[in-house]
Design a protein around this motif. Structure first.
Motif, PDB file in Angstrom:
ATOM      1  N   HIS A  16     -39.675 -86.463 -66.989  1.00  0.00           N
ATOM      2  CA  HIS A  16     -40.990 -86.407 -66.363  1.00  0.00           C
ATOM      3  C   HIS A  16     -40.883 -86.948 -64.942  1.00  0.00           C
ATOM      4  O   HIS A  16     -41.882 -87.096 -64.251  1.00  0.00           O
ATOM      5  N   VAL A  27     -43.455 -80.133 -67.318  1.00  0.00           N
ATOM      6  CA  VAL A  27     -44.791 -80.174 -66.727  1.00  0.00           C
ATOM      7  C   VAL A  27     -45.786 -79.450 -67.627  1.00  0.00           C
ATOM      8  O   VAL A  27     -45.414 -78.593 -68.427  1.00  0.00           O
ATOM      9  N   GLU A  31     -50.113 -79.142 -63.604  1.00  0.00           N
ATOM     10  CA  GLU A  31     -49.235 -79.794 -62.628  1.00  0.00           C
ATOM     11  C   GLU A  31     -48.617 -78.812 -61.649  1.00  0.00           C
ATOM     12  O   GLU A  31     -48.247 -79.189 -60.544  1.00  0.00           O
ATOM     13  N   TYR A  42     -37.778 -76.250 -64.308  1.00  0.00           N
ATOM     14  CA  TYR A  42     -38.884 -76.759 -65.109  1.00  0.00           C
ATOM     15  C   TYR A  42     -38.860 -76.233 -66.543  1.00  0.00           C
ATOM     16  O   TYR A  42     -38.327 -75.167 -66.822  1.00  0.00           O
TER      17      TYR A  42
END
Length: 179
Positions: A16, A27, A31, A42
């Motif tokens: 994170h 995320v 976000e 990600y």
């Protein structure tokens, strides 16, 4: 897989903290994603703790749109948590959405599981995924790790992992993380 990098090429598959070249930042849809392909990677999902309130359609639409982004290499963190979040039925509904999305975009599913390992194994048998399902932040005992491996899961170990677990997980099914 349709992503540019496979998940097992990263040193850290779940953080994170900041995104980076060798880490995968987890995320939620609100976000957003920043950085260029190759500079930031990600996983995107709706954490089970975020299911205390109804997830609106725009959040689900954002999740689905982000899932196809080339910077997204995994779906999740999704899962079931017996201690926090919405009802177990609602958590499972949102988890199923993630599992279907992971199949659609052909990206691994990163799973948060607290106290619901039996149910998560049942869901894997029922849904028969073709993509990897990875239990992230695994802190259980070696015997539970063996059961998860036999059920088809991969395992990711973080800082709080049981030191005896790594010995029972084949290297090809083992991931590491900083969360």
């Amino acid at each position: 897989m349709t992503d540019l990098r496979k998940l097992d090429s990263f040193a850290d598959i779940h953080t994170h903290g900041p995104a980076g070249e060798n880490v995968v930042k987890s995320v939620e849809p609100a976000e957003g994603l920043q950085g260029e392909v190759g500079q930031a990677w990600y996983s995107v999902g709706i954490h089970p703790w975020s299911t205390s309130e109804e997830i609106n359609e725009s959040t689900i639409a954002s999740l689905e749109e982000m899932a196809s982004d080339p910077r997204v290499v995994a779906i999740g963190e999704a899962g079931l948590d017996k201690n926090r979040g919405g009802s177990q039925a609602y958590q499972e509904k949102i988890f199923r959405l993630h599992a279907a999305l992971a199949e659609k975009v052909e990206k691994p599913l990163v799973i948060h599981c607290v106290g619901r390992y039996g149910r998560i194994m049942e869901l894997r048998r029922e849904l028969s995924p073709s993509v990897r399902w990875i239990i992230h932040g695994f802190t259980g005992k070696p015997e539970l790790a063996r059961q998860l491996l036999a059920a088809g899961f991969d395992i990711s170990l973080g800082r709080r992992a049981n030191p005896d677990v790594e010995a029972v997980v084949p290297p090809s099914r083992l991931f590491h993380e900083t969360d």
